[in-house]
Design an enzyme around this catalytic site. Structure first.
Site, mmCIF file in Angstrom:
data_model
loop_
_atom_site.group_PDB
_atom_site.id
_atom_site.type_symbol
_atom_site.label_atom_id
_atom_site.label_comp_id
_atom_site.label_asym_id
_atom_site.label_seq_id
_atom_site.Cartn_x
_atom_site.Cartn_y
_atom_site.Cartn_z
ATOM 1 N N GLU A 50 1.037 3.822 2.053
ATOM 2 C CA GLU A 50 1.614 4.125 3.356
ATOM 3 C C GLU A 50 2.760 3.165 3.684
ATOM 4 O OE1 GLU A 50 -2.767 5.274 3.405
ATOM 5 O OE2 GLU A 50 -1.578 3.588 2.672
ATOM 6 N N HIS A 87 0.850 -1.184 0.000
ATOM 7 C CA HIS A 87 0.000 0.000 0.000
ATOM 8 C C HIS A 87 0.890 1.239 0.000
ATOM 9 C CE1 HIS A 87 -3.804 -2.092 1.776
ATOM 10 N NE2 HIS A 87 -3.149 -2.883 0.940
ATOM 11 N N SER A 127 -7.975 8.040 2.947
ATOM 12 C CA SER A 127 -8.078 7.554 4.319
ATOM 13 C C SER A 127 -7.415 6.176 4.428
ATOM 14 C CB SER A 127 -9.556 7.456 4.721
ATOM 15 O OG SER A 127 -9.680 6.950 6.034
ATOM 16 N N CYS A 162 -3.025 -0.180 7.093
ATOM 17 C CA CYS A 162 -2.146 0.984 7.209
ATOM 18 C C CYS A 162 -2.400 1.749 8.504
ATOM 19 C CB CYS A 162 -2.293 1.871 5.977
ATOM 20 S SG CYS A 162 -1.729 1.013 4.478
ATOM 21 N N CYS A 202 -6.481 2.431 5.185
ATOM 22 C CA CYS A 202 -7.232 1.201 5.479
ATOM 23 C C CYS A 202 -6.826 0.702 6.865
ATOM 24 C CB CYS A 202 -6.936 0.148 4.409
ATOM 25 S SG CYS A 202 -5.239 -0.492 4.493
#
Length: 159
Positions: free
Chosen positions: A67, A65, A90, A95, A92
């Site tokens: 992040e 991901h 935002s 993360c 998940c």
């Protein structure tokens, strides 16, 4: 949770400047044929520690991901206290867990209209969350979701 759109001053300006780094990463991911989500991790002193974008599609790696990519690019830090994770979407639960596990102090979120991840949970657990409601982040995700609903649903676990 703070909404910095109505706030004035340096905090908002810095958060928006940092979001631009994440947006550039999201655009890179989209250009590579991936999901347009970008992130950046900034130190307490404002230094860019690392940035990255979602690479699930490109690397065939469900754990990559945005992040996570930014966190990995930052390398090992003695402490993550005082750092800020900036993300176009935002985060998940995966993360959000990373943020909590390593004690990242702030999360700046570009948008939460297309996906409402774990930012409320983070806020309830002492992480400062700033939601910018950025129109460009929202438009980029809405276009991607419309054009690639199967990839999007796979990414958020609804496949």
């Amino acid at each position: 949770m703070k909404d910095r759109d109505d706030a004035g001053g340096t905090g908002r300006d810095v958060d928006r400047a940092w979001l631009a780094t994440a947006v550039a990463e999201a655009r890179t991911g989209l250009a590579e044929g991936g999901i347009p989500i970008g992130a950046a991790l900034y130190g307490a002193d404002g230094t860019l520690l690392g940035s990255g974008h979602n690479r699930r599609v490109q690397d065939s790696d469900p754990s990559m991901h945005a992040e996570t990519a930014a966190f990995r690019a930052a390398g090992r830090q003695r402490s993550y206290r005082g750092t800020t994770m900036v993300t176009t979407l935002s985060p998940c639960w995966y993360c959000s867990g990373l943020v909590r596990q390593f004690g990242i102090s702030r999360v700046v979120v570009g948008e939460a209209a297309t996906f409402h991840g774990g930012h409320d949970w983070l806020s309830r657990h002492g992480v400062e969350v700033v939601l910018l409601d950025d129109a460009e982040c929202t438009a980029m995700m809405r276009a991607f979701i419309q054009d690639h609903p199967d990839v999007w649903n796979e990414d958020i676990g609804d496949a």
